[in-house]
Motif scaffolding. Structure first.
Motif, PDB file in Angstrom:
ATOM      1  N   ILE A  11       0.874  -1.171   0.000  1.00  0.00           N
ATOM      2  CA  ILE A  11       0.000   0.000   0.000  1.00  0.00           C
ATOM      3  C   ILE A  11       0.910   1.221   0.000  1.00  0.00           C
ATOM      4  O   ILE A  11       1.782   1.358   0.858  1.00  0.00           O
ATOM      5  CB  ILE A  11      -0.953   0.001   1.209  1.00  0.00           C
ATOM      6  CG1 ILE A  11      -1.901  -1.207   1.092  1.00  0.00           C
ATOM      7  CG2 ILE A  11      -1.742   1.309   1.274  1.00  0.00           C
ATOM      8  CD1 ILE A  11      -2.999  -1.281   2.097  1.00  0.00           C
ATOM      9  N   THR A 144     -13.444  -6.738   8.486  1.00  0.00           N
ATOM     10  CA  THR A 144     -14.098  -5.814   7.547  1.00  0.00           C
ATOM     11  C   THR A 144     -13.053  -5.165   6.637  1.00  0.00           C
ATOM     12  O   THR A 144     -12.745  -3.985   6.775  1.00  0.00           O
ATOM     13  CB  THR A 144     -14.834  -4.682   8.299  1.00  0.00           C
ATOM     14  OG1 THR A 144     -13.873  -4.093   9.203  1.00  0.00           O
ATOM     15  CG2 THR A 144     -16.023  -5.190   9.063  1.00  0.00           C
ATOM     16  N   GLY A 276       0.676  -0.787   4.916  1.00  0.00           N
ATOM     17  CA  GLY A 276      -0.225  -1.847   5.405  1.00  0.00           C
ATOM     18  C   GLY A 276      -0.761  -1.496   6.771  1.00  0.00           C
ATOM     19  O   GLY A 276      -0.813  -0.319   7.157  1.00  0.00           O
TER      20      GLY A 276
HETATM   21  O1  PMV Z   1      -3.304  -6.312   5.020  1.00  0.00           O
HETATM   22  P1  PMV Z   1      -2.433  -5.102   5.211  1.00  0.00           P
HETATM   23  O2  PMV Z   1      -1.497  -5.190   6.342  1.00  0.00           O
HETATM   24  O3  PMV Z   1      -1.830  -4.662   3.932  1.00  0.00           O
HETATM   25  O4  PMV Z   1      -3.396  -3.903   5.645  1.00  0.00           O
HETATM   26  C1  PMV Z   1      -4.564  -3.641   5.007  1.00  0.00           C
HETATM   27  C2  PMV Z   1      -4.785  -2.190   4.896  1.00  0.00           C
HETATM   28  C3  PMV Z   1      -5.767  -1.573   5.887  1.00  0.00           C
HETATM   29  O5  PMV Z   1      -6.125  -0.337   5.317  1.00  0.00           O
HETATM   30  C4  PMV Z   1      -5.094  -1.342   7.217  1.00  0.00           C
HETATM   31  C5  PMV Z   1      -7.000  -2.423   6.082  1.00  0.00           C
HETATM   32  C6  PMV Z   1      -7.876  -2.554   4.857  1.00  0.00           C
HETATM   33  O6  PMV Z   1      -8.733  -3.438   4.862  1.00  0.00           O
HETATM   34  O7  PMV Z   1      -7.749  -1.759   3.917  1.00  0.00           O
END
Ligand code: PMV
Length: 312
Positions: A11, A144, A276
């Motif tokens: 992300i 969620t 993330g």
């Molecule tokens: O799964 P990760 O660690 O990449 O995190 C997901 C990103 C969040 O915005 C924290 C949760 C989401 O569902 O978008």
């Protein structure tokens, strides 16, 4: 035998705020992949085999919340098959788990792709269909989820994303000039569900403050999209630093993430942030080619358990 794979992801901007309807940007990490292999077998069972975690189950005996079993049941229903039998499905992945790199979503998408190829159901290879089914399995991992992980691993393109009902805004985009990111692993496992739940509790206790923080992330993400499309790496780096500071205020950073982002910028990165869910997992740093080795060495020296490089 049929094989298929799906990439990991990072992300770039907007994590957490994306759960509350603000935009986020994510990108695939194509060199780190989850792979699924399907073989016909004489035994009637459907064997689900994950050698890396020494797990072997049959679909018939798998618990209801087993992600692989749910993936198969979703496929069966979507493909209109009355039953699945005589199959051995093996999954492998080089995406680190519980590290914010979308390993769960990638595994699901890889299995769905392999099944669609094996049963000659090309409609199920459509990224929108793949993403919708992968999202159903993501709910087991995350509660969620916003939907960004399943979207980026299914489309395998950089994505500008907003969570909306009844349909999310999904805009794949092209990056004007190649951008190089280093991904530093803290080695601390991050449980997305727990961190997302904790942010929700804080938002419930002080929604005004958290709405302001989410708005700030939204503004940063919109500006980042412009910088990405203009190929303005300097602006993008600053926006990464800004996003990290807002995430710190949401209490989702950690001493390890703060340490690695700090050493990366000190060693010459244009910007750095956690990526993330946070409180562990990974951080990313934007580097020009002349600083790449110095930043990589600095991250390793500061305790990163692994450093990957990816070009957007
Ligand atoms: O799964 P990760 O660690 O990449 O995190 C997901 C990103 C969040 O915005 C924290 C949760 C989401 O569902 O978008």
């Amino acid at each position: 035998m049929t094989t298929a794979s799906a990439p990991g992801k990072i992300i770039l901007f907007g994590e957490h705020a994306v759960v509350y309807g603000r935009p986020a940007i994510a990108a695939p990490v194509s060199q780190l992949r989850a792979t699924a292999r399907i073989e016909n077998q004489s035994s009637f069972d459907v064997d689900l085999i994950a050698p890396q975690i020494q797990r072997r189950r049959t679909l018939q005996n798998a618990p209801d919340n087993d992600p692989l079993a749910l993936t198969l049941r979703l496929f069966q229903s979507e493909a209109g098959l009355t039953f699945l039998a005589n199959l051995a499905i093996t999954v492998e992945s080089d995406i680190p788990i519980a590290s914010g790199m979308g390993s769960g979503a990638a595994l699901t998408a890889a299995v769905l792709r392999a099944l669609a190829k094996h049963f000659r159901k090309p409609a199920l290879l459509n990224p929108a269909v793949l993403s919708r089914l992968t999202y159903e399995v993501e709910k087991i991992h995350h509660g969620t989820p916003s939907g960004i992980d399943n979207t980026v691993v299914s489309y395998e393109r950089p994505i500008y994303f907003e969570r909306h009902e009844p349909e999310n805004l999904i805009e794949p985009f092209r990056v004007e000039r190649p951008l190089r990111f280093l991904i530093g692993m803290t080695g601390v496992q991050s449980q997305t569900k727990a961190v997302v739940g904790d942010v929700r509790r804080q938002w419930e206790n002080d929604s005004k403050r958290f709405e302001t923080l989410f708005d700030a992330c939204g503004e940063i993400t919109r500006a980042a999209r412009r910088a990405l499309q203009d190929g303005n790496a300097t602006a993008l780096g600053q926006l990464m630093n800004d996003n990290h500071h807002v995430l710190q205020q949401m209490t989702v950073s950690s001493p390890e993430l703060d340490g690695l982002t700090e050493v990366a910028t000190r060693a010459g990165a244009l910007g750095a942030k956690l990526s993330g869910a946070g409180r562990g997992g990974n951080m990313i740093a934007l580097v020009m080619s002349e600083a790449e080795t110095a930043v990589k060495n600095a991250l390793r020296h500061a305790g990163a358990t692994a450093v990957y490089a990816t070009t957007l």
